[in-house]
Design an enzyme around this catalytic site. Structure first.
Site, short mmCIF file in Angstrom:
data_model
loop_
_atom_site.label_atom_id
_atom_site.label_comp_id
_atom_site.label_asym_id
_atom_site.label_seq_id
_atom_site.Cartn_x
_atom_site.Cartn_y
_atom_site.Cartn_z
N ARG A 289 -42.79 7.54 5.56
CA ARG A 289 -43.78 6.57 6.03
C ARG A 289 -44.22 6.85 7.46
NH1 ARG A 289 -40.44 2.31 3.95
NH2 ARG A 289 -40.85 2.14 1.72
N ARG B 3 -21.81 8.25 1.34
CA ARG B 3 -22.26 7.01 1.98
C ARG B 3 -21.13 5.99 1.96
NH1 ARG B 3 -26.97 5.66 -2.51
NH2 ARG B 3 -25.62 5.92 -4.30
N ARG C 296 -38.17 10.52 -4.98
CA ARG C 296 -37.75 9.12 -5.04
C ARG C 296 -37.88 8.45 -3.68
NH1 ARG C 296 -34.16 7.24 -8.79
NH2 ARG C 296 -32.96 6.16 -7.20
N ASP D 143 -33.85 3.99 -12.77
CA ASP D 143 -33.34 2.81 -12.07
C ASP D 143 -33.30 1.61 -13.02
OD1 ASP D 143 -33.11 4.17 -9.68
OD2 ASP D 143 -35.17 3.72 -9.07
N TYR E 150 -32.89 10.07 -14.91
CA TYR E 150 -32.45 9.36 -13.70
C TYR E 150 -33.31 8.10 -13.58
CZ TYR E 150 -31.15 9.39 -8.63
OH TYR E 150 -30.68 9.12 -7.37
N GLU F 93 -17.96 6.46 -0.60
CA GLU F 93 -18.40 7.02 -1.88
C GLU F 93 -18.41 8.55 -1.84
OE1 GLU F 93 -21.97 5.17 -3.37
OE2 GLU F 93 -22.59 6.97 -4.41
N ARG G 82 -23.34 14.12 -12.61
CA ARG G 82 -22.47 13.86 -11.47
C ARG G 82 -21.86 12.48 -11.67
NH1 ARG G 82 -20.80 17.81 -8.49
NH2 ARG G 82 -20.80 16.64 -6.51
#
Ligand code: UDP
Length: 381
Positions: free
Chosen positions: A176, A278, A172, A349, A347, A299, A248
């Site tokens: 770069r 996070r 995911r 988005d 999973y 979180e 989860r």
């Protein structure tokens, strides 16, 4: 036709929108929560006036023009580029891993082509076909970066070792070899001006659509309808006959403050010893608004038990075997369809959910109008 849609997240809401306009029908949308929009639900926090993403931050991104045009019909989107920072055992870096991360982490000043060669040398080339998250990371960024950026965070997030997770989870995230620190590769990105719940409310607004909140749909209720679209957990639909699929869940510790707490919308904490994964400061998702106060969420993650809200499908080998059993049961259904993240245990988005719900409603309506068997699942299942 009398239609039930179970769940008012993006899957259910897009289906309700398309079906209400596509055929003569009455649609009842059930949701067991007190609000629509599922885990994308946003609402203004009473104490601070900040638009809160109740189930964690959601940044909309897609490269699918059809999906982007579709969501823009329902609200104005403000441009937003998700730039995440990570506090690691070796210091603070920018994510996703990019040329700045590589140069700062290794104390170098490499140009793109040099960085590519350098990363090739630190990656474990003996791993030719990475299947696990760990192998994928070792192959592509080497042990040092894997241990600092991914190992601890992933153990906290998923509760299992990265060697027991599929490579697809790490895939995911881009790597770069330039200074682009946009977390996503998507062409279109933004935050809806009035939040996600406003979009979902508009999707559901139609004389043919009735919304029943705080109402749990029971499987016995299928006989009351000509067709049921189920977007909840597929194992729950079948009363967990084969067991519970592993998920989860995440939960948040709320902190209210004044001014700017993080200086960024999201900061990840990758060390295993830090108890949270996070921290998100929600007012930074709406820079066009002015708030003196601020709202911050720490979180954490844990395994989903009965009563918890499922977020992330774990998709371990035993889960996949169990899923196959549920899919086999579902394929025998003639008047129930399954769609979305929970009902298909993937999973996905938001943009992928919307794309699939748009395609599926078109396929379902077309099968219905031509007298063919209507599909049980989206085409990709
Ligand atoms: N991940 C990590 N360290 C980070 C960010 C992500 O190890 O700082 C891993 C982690 O396993 C996570 C996965 O990459 O579950 C995918 O991250 P993403 O940000 O896409 O997760 P989401 O925003 O959907 O929770």
């Amino acid at each position: 036709m009398k239609i039930a849609i179970v769940g008012s997240g993006f899957s259910g809401a897009v289906l309700a929108h398309k079906l209400s306009r596509g055929m003569d029908c009455s649609i009842t949308v059930f949701d067991e929560r007190h609000h629509v929009a599922g885990n994308c639900h946003t609402e203004r926090d009473v104490a601070t006036g900040i638009m809160e993403h109740k189930y964690g931050p959601h940044i909309f991104h897609t490269s699918n023009r059809k999906v982007w045009d579709f969501v823009n019909e329902f609200t104005k989107f403000h441009p937003c580029v998700n730039r995440v920072k990570a506090v690691t055992p070796r210091g603070l870096f920018t994510l996703p891993i990019n040329l700045l991360t590589i140069n700062q982490f290794f104390g170098k000043s490499l140009r793109p082509a040099e960085a590519k060669v350098f990363i090739e040398t630190i990656g474990d080339k003996s791993i030719t076909n990475p299947q696990s998250f760990e192998d994928q990371a070792l192959r592509f960024v080497g042990r040092e970066m894997y241990e600092n950026f991914f190992l601890g965070y992933t153990i906290k997030q998923w509760g299992v070792h990265p060697r027991d997770l599929p490579a697809s989870i790490l895939q995911r995230l881009p790597i770069r070899f330039n200074y682009d620190d946009n977390y996503y590769n998507s062409i279109y990105q933004g935050i809806p001006e009035e939040g996600y719940t406003a979009i979902v409310e508009r999707l559901l607004k139609h004389p043919r659509v009735e919304l029943k909140l705080n109402t749990k749909f029971e499987r016995a209720g299928v006989s009351d309808f000509d067709h049921v679209f189920f977007t909840g957990p597929i194992d729950e639909f079948y009363g967990h006959v084969y067991g519970r699929l592993g998920y989860r869940t995440v939960y948040f510790e709320r902190h209210e403050d004044i001014g700017d707490y993080l200086g960024n919308p999201v900061i990840n904490y990758t060390a295993q010893e830090v108890p949270y994964t996070r921290v998100a400061e929600h007012k930074h998702f709406t820079p066009w608004e002015n708030h003196d106060k601020t709202l911050v969420f720490f979180e954490r993650s844990k395994f989903t038990e009965a009563g918890d809200i499922p977020y992330y499908p774990m998709r371990r080998e035993p889960d996949k075997a169990m899923l196959e059993q549920y899919l086999t049961l579902a394929r025998q259904e003639s008047k129930v369809s399954f769609i979305g993240r929970l009902a298909t245990y993937r999973y996905l988005d938001m943009h992928a959910v919307i794309a699939e719900a748009l395609d599926f409603s078109e396929a379902w309506l077309s099968a219905k109008s031509s007298g063919q068997k209507t599909p049980v699942f989206p085409a990709s299942i």
